[in-house]
Design a protein around this motif. Structure first.
Motif, PDB file in Angstrom:
ATOM      1  N   ALA A 164      -2.758  -0.522  -5.584  1.00  0.00           N
ATOM      2  CA  ALA A 164      -3.174   0.081  -4.318  1.00  0.00           C
ATOM      3  C   ALA A 164      -4.592   0.643  -4.441  1.00  0.00           C
ATOM      4  O   ALA A 164      -4.974   1.209  -5.467  1.00  0.00           O
ATOM      5  CB  ALA A 164      -2.199   1.181  -3.920  1.00  0.00           C
ATOM      6  N   SER A 165      -5.388   0.480  -3.411  1.00  0.00           N
ATOM      7  CA  SER A 165      -6.789   0.920  -3.445  1.00  0.00           C
ATOM      8  C   SER A 165      -6.915   2.432  -3.547  1.00  0.00           C
ATOM      9  O   SER A 165      -7.906   2.949  -4.075  1.00  0.00           O
ATOM     10  CB  SER A 165      -7.519   0.405  -2.190  1.00  0.00           C
ATOM     11  OG  SER A 165      -6.876   0.902  -1.017  1.00  0.00           O
ATOM     12  N   ASN A 166      -5.959   3.163  -3.034  1.00  0.00           N
ATOM     13  CA  ASN A 166      -6.031   4.621  -3.057  1.00  0.00           C
ATOM     14  C   ASN A 166      -5.149   5.223  -4.139  1.00  0.00           C
ATOM     15  O   ASN A 166      -4.729   6.374  -4.044  1.00  0.00           O
ATOM     16  CB  ASN A 166      -5.625   5.188  -1.694  1.00  0.00           C
ATOM     17  CG  ASN A 166      -4.215   4.747  -1.300  1.00  0.00           C
ATOM     18  OD1 ASN A 166      -3.650   3.838  -1.917  1.00  0.00           O
ATOM     19  ND2 ASN A 166      -3.666   5.377  -0.270  1.00  0.00           N
TER      20      ASN A 166
ATOM     21  N   ASP B 165      -4.118   7.128  -7.275  1.00  0.00           N
ATOM     22  CA  ASP B 165      -4.701   8.232  -8.046  1.00  0.00           C
ATOM     23  C   ASP B 165      -3.814   8.473  -9.263  1.00  0.00           C
ATOM     24  O   ASP B 165      -2.706   8.999  -9.135  1.00  0.00           O
ATOM     25  CB  ASP B 165      -4.777   9.495  -7.186  1.00  0.00           C
ATOM     26  CG  ASP B 165      -5.485  10.632  -7.922  1.00  0.00           C
ATOM     27  OD1 ASP B 165      -5.850  10.426  -9.102  1.00  0.00           O
ATOM     28  OD2 ASP B 165      -5.679  11.699  -7.327  1.00  0.00           O
TER      29      ASP B 165
ATOM     30  N   GLU C  10       0.840  -1.192   0.000  1.00  0.00           N
ATOM     31  CA  GLU C  10       0.000   0.000   0.000  1.00  0.00           C
ATOM     32  C   GLU C  10       0.866   1.228   0.000  1.00  0.00           C
ATOM     33  O   GLU C  10       1.908   1.287   0.630  1.00  0.00           O
ATOM     34  CB  GLU C  10      -0.919   0.015   1.232  1.00  0.00           C
ATOM     35  CG  GLU C  10      -1.883  -1.165   1.300  1.00  0.00           C
ATOM     36  CD  GLU C  10      -2.920  -1.105   0.197  1.00  0.00           C
ATOM     37  OE1 GLU C  10      -3.182  -0.001  -0.286  1.00  0.00           O
ATOM     38  OE2 GLU C  10      -3.456  -2.142  -0.186  1.00  0.00           O
TER      39      GLU C  10
ATOM     40  N   SER D 282       1.408   5.199   0.951  1.00  0.00           N
ATOM     41  CA  SER D 282       1.031   6.049   2.073  1.00  0.00           C
ATOM     42  C   SER D 282       0.159   7.198   1.640  1.00  0.00           C
ATOM     43  O   SER D 282      -0.630   7.706   2.416  1.00  0.00           O
ATOM     44  CB  SER D 282       2.293   6.572   2.773  1.00  0.00           C
ATOM     45  OG  SER D 282       3.080   7.312   1.839  1.00  0.00           O
ATOM     46  N   GLN D 283       0.240   7.615   0.377  1.00  0.00           N
ATOM     47  CA  GLN D 283      -0.598   8.679  -0.125  1.00  0.00           C
ATOM     48  C   GLN D 283      -0.752   8.492  -1.620  1.00  0.00           C
ATOM     49  O   GLN D 283       0.018   7.813  -2.255  1.00  0.00           O
ATOM     50  CB  GLN D 283       0.026  10.041   0.187  1.00  0.00           C
ATOM     51  CG  GLN D 283       1.450  10.206  -0.343  1.00  0.00           C
ATOM     52  CD  GLN D 283       2.013  11.549   0.004  1.00  0.00           C
ATOM     53  OE1 GLN D 283       1.339  12.347   0.626  1.00  0.00           O
ATOM     54  NE2 GLN D 283       3.227  11.807  -0.397  1.00  0.00           N
ATOM     55  N   PRO D 284      -1.804   9.085  -2.226  1.00  0.00           N
ATOM     56  CA  PRO D 284      -2.046   8.866  -3.641  1.00  0.00           C
ATOM     57  C   PRO D 284      -0.884   9.260  -4.496  1.00  0.00           C
ATOM     58  O   PRO D 284      -0.614   8.648  -5.503  1.00  0.00           O
ATOM     59  CB  PRO D 284      -3.281   9.719  -3.923  1.00  0.00           C
ATOM     60  CG  PRO D 284      -3.954   9.869  -2.607  1.00  0.00           C
ATOM     61  CD  PRO D 284      -2.878   9.869  -1.597  1.00  0.00           C
TER      62      PRO D 284
END
Length: 760
Positions: free
Chosen positions: A35-37, A39, A2, A4-6
């Motif tokens: 990753a789900s987030n 962008d 994952e 940590s940020q988009p």
């Protein structure tokens, strides 16, 4: 993994663009995108903000490569688990049908339980018992039927009429309306449980009846495509999707089977037309079935898998029929053109289906590959057999290929002749058959027969060169050559015919066979719509292959050239009765009578010069624009003679250890012979460094043999200019260019002044 940020750095997962080239697995390289987030816009903005234009382009190229690798990985995964996927899809479809039946059964059981709880006596739940249902619904003992009961009676009668008149759309709408009202009546208690149960039972029975009617209609051969599609769609709406899809495919199969029976091959000449008609029929039927399936069932995985399985089965049946009617007999007869044409036609139809997502070419290639290979092998053997048959009567005269001029203009005919060099009849036959094979195999790039065809041509050329070696008079090494044919080959008697043998081999190896080999890959390259840089890159990648092919072929040509030189060297050195023209006695016996000889090169070297002069003239006509090969030929022949002299142990044992030492006249004659060879080979531009060094070595060896006797050899030899002048005079006299009108015989005497020698 994952993020940590988009907008997290791409290097956190797989590094910057350079890490695409690192040795990491595809799964690791894709983690950042899973990753789900994630962008995309934020990622691109963050990633490219501090990058130069070159780095951005490099990153884009790597992302495209990663996309291709991901797609390829998914394709391999699907193919690897395709059988299990189809089996699972079928099991899911069967399970859905069983769940639907179970739901209906539970609904019936629930109604029975409710009736028993209310104390209602149900005499019969028999399907289609309309009389019993009406007795339960209407209370005929002095009570008028309610509005709902009246509607129910009218609904049942109308439903029977719709089914009898095959008004499918209205019947489907009636079923939906009946199920909706039954649900409302059950919740609002406007009908008795027995009436609701009877209504549901009747709808189920009538649905089954309509489903059977539609299935019967779908199986009729006279049903047209629009009618079939609407029938299948209605079956699907009835909740019987698996049966509907199966009937759709079955109907297309029956139509295809009937249409195939109407097509029959009329003869060997019509095999291409038969294949074209049959392929069009089969693949258009598959395309229509795929279109109907997509229109009715969309892209539901279970139905898509069944469609693919059905399509593969149709292609397999088509291949078996094509094998029986065309491929097997044509391959056995060696008809590579017919086999290649048929396979190419089928591959063209397969490529059209790929746009619909049906990749069936692998099935076709699996069936057709053995027959293409059989036909190719047969044609390669035929090259050797046909060429050997022509070589048995080949007069070894070079000519342009025979071209029909009836349908060609003079300019077109001239261009064709200019592009084809002069060859003898057997070489023309070899070239034409090699060109045909490459033209026929070239379009079948997906079958990967290019390497086999190329290797076969190389071996066929080896056999042809062995036949050319057999055509050399007195050639004895053919018995030891691998693959040498046992057929009778016409002997090349004259020097012109023998050099024509070399011309055949050299032109085939250097120009014609590489041109044929290029057809194995350039045909498909020319048909592609790739950009120019990619095609240029393909040409550059093929350049090493072309060079390697030429090197392999040139090795066979070198064998022929060496045999040619060996034959002529033996003719020059040995006599018909086994004697030798090149022996130590020709030099040792010159000092016996004390009389000074007339100085001129030894007869063997005179004959060598004359033979090389004739060959140079012949080669100049045969190897126009290819003078290097002619030069190498003359160089090699001269080297063969001198090397034989250098390696002749009996010659040197007699010179160095014999009872009679090498005298002044013998040493001078030997020195003159060597200077003569150097001079005429230098003027002919075929004096190699190796030849010059060997001559220097054997001359030094002769001088050392005289030195070993205690005599100063240089005191016995005149100046170097004397040897050069005598050798030059000999060249002019032998070539017929000398002018001695004002010069006497003393001009060539060792005591004559050098100024008296004419150099005209």
């Amino acid at each position: 993994m994952e993020m940590s940020q988009p907008g997290a750095s791409f290097s956190s997962s797989i590094g910057d663009s350079m890490e695409f080239e690192a040795e990491v697995t595809l799964s690791d390289r894709l983690k950042v995108f899973k990753a789900s987030n994630f962008d995309p816009e934020n990622y691109v903005t963050t990633k490219c903000r501090a990058m130069s234009e070159k780095e951005i382009r490099h990153l884009c190229a790597n992302l495209v490569d990663l996309k291709k690798a991901s797609a390829e990985e998914m394709r391999k995964s699907v193919y690897a688990n395709y059988t299990a996927f189809i089996r699972t899809s079928r099991e899911i479809t069967d399970l859905e049908g069983q769940l639907l039946a179970l739901r209906n059964l539970l609904s019936t059981q629930s109604a029975i339980v409710h009736n028993l709880a209310e104390g209602v006596h149900i005499e019969s739940l028999s399907a289609g018992s309309e009389r019993s249902m009406k007795e339960d619904i209407f209370d005929v003992e002095g009570r008028e039927p309610s509005k709902m009961e009246y509607w129910l009676s009218h609904f049942l009668e109308n439903l029977e009429v719709l089914l009898a008149e095959r008004r499918v759309k209205e019947a489907l709408a009636a079923f939906d309306e009946g199920e909706r009202l039954a649900k409302e009546a059950s919740s609002q208690k406007t009908m008795t449980p027995s009436a609701i149960l009877s209504l549901k039972t009747t709808i189920t029975e009538q649905r089954q009846k309509l489903s059977d009617q539609l299935a019967e209609a779908a199986c009729q051969p006279s049903t047209r495509i629009p009618e079939l599609r609407s029938t299948v769609k209605a079956l699907k709406q009835l909740g019987d999707g698996p049966r509907a899809h199966n009937l759709l495919l079955k109907s297309h199969h029956q139509k295809l089977k009937c249409n195939i029976q109407a097509i029959q091959p009329s003869g060997a000449s019509d095999k291409g037309a038969y294949t074209s008609a049959l392929a069009h029929l089969v693949f258009s039927s598959i395309a229509q079935a795929a279109s109907d399936s997509l229109a009715v069932f969309r892209d539901e995985p279970a139905y898509t898998s069944e469609l693919v399985t059905w399509a593969v089965k149709q292609v397999e049946n088509f291949c078996l029929l094509l094998k029986r009617q065309v491929l097997a007999t044509s391959a056995a007869a060696g008809s590579l053109r017919i086999v290649a044409e048929c396979v190419q036609i089928c591959l063209g139809h397969c490529s059209l289906l790929e746009a619909r997502g049906l990749a069936l070419s692998s099935v076709l290639l699996r069936f057709s590959r053995p027959y293409v290979g059989e036909a190719l092998t047969s044609n390669l053997k035929r090259i050797e057999q046909s060429t050997a048959a022509v070589a048995a009567d080949d007069d070894w005269s070079l000519a342009y290929p025979l071209v029909s001029s009836r349908s060609m203009s003079s300019a077109s005919l001239g261009n064709i002749i200019a592009s084809q060099p002069k060859l003898s009849s057997s070489a023309h036959r070899f070239n034409s058959m090699a060109q045909e094979i490459c033209e026929e195999v070239g379009p079948l790039e997906s079958l990967h027969f290019a390497d086999q065809a190329l290797e076969g041509l190389v071996q066929a050329f080896n056999s042809y060169v062995n036949m050319l070696i057999q055509a050399l008079p007195g050639s004895t090494e053919t018995e030891n050559l691998e693959g040498s044919g046992s057929g009778i080959v016409r002997i090349a008697e004259t020097e012109m015919q023998q050099i024509a043998l070399l011309a055949n081999a050299y032109l085939l190896a250097d120009e014609l066979l590489p041109r044929a080999a290029s057809k194995l890959s350039t045909i498909n390259q020319n048909n592609r719509t790739d950009d120019v840089p990619k095609r240029n890159a393909d040409k550059q990648n093929r350049a090493p292959e072309q060079r390697e092919l030429k090197r392999r072929l040139q090795r066979f040509v070198d064998q022929l050239r060496d045999s040619f030189c060996r034959v002529h060297a033996l003719e020059l050195i040995f006599t018909d009765d086994g004697g030798s023209h090149l022996n130590a006695g020709m030099y040792l016996n010159m000092d016996g009578n004390g009389e000074e000889p007339e100085w001129f090169p030894s007869p063997i070297y005179q004959e060598l010069f004359l033979r090389l002069t004739r060959m140079a003239s012949i080669a100049a006509d045969m190897f126009v624009g290819r003078e290097r090969f002619a030069t190498l030929l003359l160089m090699r022949l001269t080297e063969t003679i001198i090397l034989w002299l250098s390696d002749d142990q009996s010659f040197w044992e007699e010179i160095e250890q014999g009872p009679k030492p090498l005298g002044a006249f013998g040493l001078r004659q030997f020195y003159l012979d060597m200077e003569f060879v150097i001079l005429f080979s230098s003027q002919g531009r075929y004096l190699s460094r190796n030849l010059h060094q060997v001559i220097k070595n054997i001359t030094a060896r002769a001088i050392e043999s005289v030195t070993a006797t205690g005599v100063d050899p240089y005191s016995l030899l005149p100046e170097d200019d004397w040897f050069a002048d005598v050798a030059q005079i000999a060249i002019k006299m032998l070539s017929g260019k000398a002018n001695f009108d004002n010069i006497g015989q003393e001009a060539i005497s060792p005591t004559a002044p050098v100024s008296a020698i004419s150099h005209d």
